[in-house]
Design an enzyme around this catalytic site. Structure first.
Site, mmCIF file in Angstrom:
data_model
loop_
_atom_site.group_PDB
_atom_site.id
_atom_site.type_symbol
_atom_site.label_atom_id
_atom_site.label_comp_id
_atom_site.label_asym_id
_atom_site.label_seq_id
_atom_site.Cartn_x
_atom_site.Cartn_y
_atom_site.Cartn_z
ATOM 1 N N CYS A 80 0.917 -0.956 0.462
ATOM 2 C CA CYS A 80 0.093 -0.122 0.026
ATOM 3 C C CYS A 80 0.852 0.808 -0.034
ATOM 4 O O CYS A 80 1.357 2.041 1.447
ATOM 5 C CB CYS A 80 -0.826 -0.003 1.518
ATOM 6 N N CYS B 259 -0.430 3.703 2.287
ATOM 7 C CA CYS B 259 -0.629 4.092 3.623
ATOM 8 C C CYS B 259 1.076 3.881 3.745
ATOM 9 O O CYS B 259 1.370 4.662 4.858
ATOM 10 C CB CYS B 259 -0.689 2.545 3.770
ATOM 11 N N ASP B 260 2.341 3.810 3.231
ATOM 12 C CA ASP B 260 3.780 3.685 3.627
ATOM 13 C C ASP B 260 4.747 4.574 2.697
ATOM 14 O O ASP B 260 5.695 4.567 3.155
ATOM 15 C CB ASP B 260 4.191 2.112 3.495
#
Ligand code: NDP
Length: 312
Positions: free
Chosen positions: A137, A140-141
């Protein structure tokens, strides 16, 4: 307490189902932070959604989901952050077990969506470099990779979304795809391929990931010549598709799943089990769009409310 309707999920399918069945007072089990997606589903891990009708300049995925949550909340529907572990059926009643308790219901709508797939090659495991430079992701990261070199594995629209997002953060983004032809929307492949820091590497297959405490390089194999190559990267993101979230059905209701573990439902979102409905990505291997999920949720919500009204 016997519930009329339990809706499992918290993406567009679940919220659309909830809005259309609010007259039977459903309870929504939104899911906790177990697995790849938290509550809100995959849209919470994406950025701009440019094809959801009604938003001509696009809308951020997390904002769209927050709006849907608020919309369901405006009907004062009950919502909990429980994760379902098992569903069974006996004497026409559904028994839904969660990580926090259990429910009994006349009908259930499953809208649990799908989760990002990972490649299982040496070096990518939980005890190896997973989450030490390897993720599924970018939204997200991605921020961990500011000023670094990363790669995205995959050739579909998910890989393109990841690559575009990472191109704003990393200095270099390689998109590694196993074929020369991309599955993603051609206009996006062309547009993103022109970014100064994006480079397509095809046809290559990921062999392994390497690094001491953190990812340092990946080993790739040319799909046609078999030649091996090491590529220095600080981060790697999988963008290779999704698997349906149906594990909790395997114990008692595996007969409603197809060979790929997607739920089989007809055009009215009705499964083989009377009173059990499925909608959204958990039953869709073709379209998998927010708007199709919402459309299916609408049908499931109407059909479930109709089903409940026919019971004595
Ligand atoms: P897709 O199934 O479309 O693409 C998966 C990609 O990963 C393919 O290119 C596939 O390669 C590759 N792949 C799969 N398994 C492996 C493997 N074992 N090793 C190497 N590569 C692998 O999934 P997506 O998640 O990209 O998209 C799913 C759906 O969601 C699509 O309908 C897409 O259009 C939609 N979507 C739409 C978005 C939008 O902005 N509108 C954003 C994201 C998704 P190959 O091509 O060789 O099979």
């Amino acid at each position: 307490m016997l519930e009329n309707l339990i809706i499992i999920g918290s993406g567009p399918a679940a919220y659309s189902a909830a809005i259309y069945s609010n007259n039977v007072n459903p309870i929504i089990l939104r899911g906790g932070y177990i697995g790849a997606n938290g509550p809100g589903g995959q849209l919470t891990t994406t950025t701009n959604v440019d094809n959801y009708p009604g938003f001509p300049t696009g809308i951020q995925g997390p904002t769209l989901m927050e709006n849907m949550y608020q919309h369901a909340d405006s009907y004062k529907l009950r919502q909990t952050m429980e994760t379902v572990t098992k569903i069974s059926k006996s004497n026409g009643r559904f028994y839904v077990e969660t990580d926090e308790g259990s429910y009994e219901a006349k009908s259930v709508i499953i809208a649990t969506g799908a989760s990002a797939r990972r490649l299982n090659v040496p070096g990518t495991g939980e005890n190896e470099l997973w989450q030490k430079g390897i993720s599924a992701c970018a939204v997200c990261d991605g921020f961990f990779f500011k000023g670094k070199v990363v790669c995205v594995i995959g050739g579909g629209d998910s890989a393109m979304v990841e690559a575009e997002h990472l191109s704003l953060i990393a200095t270099k983004v390689y998109v590694i795809h196993r074929r020369n032809e991309f599955r993603a929307r051609p206009d996006n492949v062309e547009r993103i391929g022109k970014f100064h820091n994006v480079e397509y590497l095809t046809p290559f297959v990921l062999q392994s990931a390497h690094g001491k405490d953190h990812l340092e390089y990946v080993k790739l194999k040319h799909s046609e010549t078999g030649e091996l190559m090491d590529l220095k990267v600080d981060g790697m993101f999988f963008g290779i598709g999704h698997d349906p979230n149906t594990q909790f059905l395997k114990a008692e209701l595996s007969h409603i799943l197809d060979g790929n573990s997607y739920i089989i439902a007809n055009e009215r979102m009705i499964t083989e089990e009377p009173g059990l409905f499925a909608c959204g990505d958990v039953t869709d291997q073709v379209y998998r769009q927010a708007v199709t999920a919402a459309g299916m949720g609408c049908i499931a919500g109407i059909e479930a409310a109709k089903y409940i009204s026919t019971l004595k």
